[in-house]
Design a protein around this motif. Structure first.
Motif, short mmCIF file in Angstrom:
data_model
loop_
_atom_site.label_atom_id
_atom_site.label_comp_id
_atom_site.label_asym_id
_atom_site.label_seq_id
_atom_site.Cartn_x
_atom_site.Cartn_y
_atom_site.Cartn_z
N GLN A 138 24.83 11.12 2.27
CA GLN A 138 24.73 10.46 3.84
C GLN A 138 26.87 9.89 3.95
OE1 GLN A 138 23.21 7.40 6.14
NE2 GLN A 138 23.58 7.60 7.84
N VAL A 139 27.28 9.62 2.79
CA VAL A 139 28.61 9.28 2.79
C VAL A 139 29.39 10.59 3.01
CG1 VAL A 139 30.38 7.74 1.08
CG2 VAL A 139 28.50 7.01 2.14
N ILE A 158 33.04 14.81 7.86
CA ILE A 158 33.57 15.04 9.19
C ILE A 158 34.60 14.36 9.65
CG2 ILE A 158 32.96 14.08 11.61
CD1 ILE A 158 30.07 13.98 10.33
N LEU A 159 35.06 12.75 8.48
CA LEU A 159 36.41 12.54 8.55
C LEU A 159 37.73 13.13 8.55
CD1 LEU A 159 35.68 8.50 7.99
CD2 LEU A 159 36.62 9.71 9.64
N GLU A 163 28.60 13.06 4.03
CA GLU A 163 28.96 13.88 4.90
C GLU A 163 29.50 12.98 6.41
OE1 GLU A 163 27.87 16.52 8.46
OE2 GLU A 163 27.55 16.09 6.17
N CYS A 164 29.85 11.92 6.15
CA CYS A 164 31.10 10.49 6.87
C CYS A 164 32.55 11.65 6.02
CB CYS A 164 30.48 10.13 6.68
SG CYS A 164 31.88 8.68 7.38
N LYS A 165 32.05 11.64 4.70
CA LYS A 165 33.91 12.44 4.31
C LYS A 165 34.21 13.19 5.06
CE LYS A 165 34.56 12.32 0.03
NZ LYS A 165 36.16 12.16 0.31
N ILE A 182 36.22 5.34 3.60
CA ILE A 182 35.17 5.56 3.17
C ILE A 182 35.02 6.73 2.31
CG2 ILE A 182 34.93 7.91 4.56
CD1 ILE A 182 31.98 6.05 4.82
N LYS A 223 38.96 7.13 6.90
CA LYS A 223 38.99 8.06 5.85
C LYS A 223 39.38 7.53 4.03
CE LYS A 223 41.30 12.66 4.41
NZ LYS A 223 40.49 11.87 2.91
#
Length: 69
Positions: free
Chosen positions: A8-9, A15-16, A11-13, A41, A38
């Protein structure tokens, strides 16, 4: 279905990273705020990866300070 924390982290990275690039390309007033998110994270991911690497490579189990006598 739950996704693992590190996935999940990451995926967040991802996207950011895309959002940061877009904000930069568009000279968005939000670029600095997105860049800060960014960086934060990225630090979470790096710390978590360090913990995973240590867990995979340490010879001894972690002992909390309370256990040590």
């Amino acid at each position: 279905m739950n996704i693992s924390f590190i996935n999940q982290v990451n995926e967040c990275k991802r996207i950011l990273d895309l959002l940061t690039e877009r904000a930069s390309d568009e000279s968005s007033q939000f670029h600095y705020s997105i860049q800060s998110a960014k960086w934060n994270i990225d630090r979470v991911a790096a710390t978590y990866q360090e913990v995973l690497d240590r867990d995979a490579n340490e010879d001894q189990s972690f002992r909390s300070i309370k256990e040590v006598k």
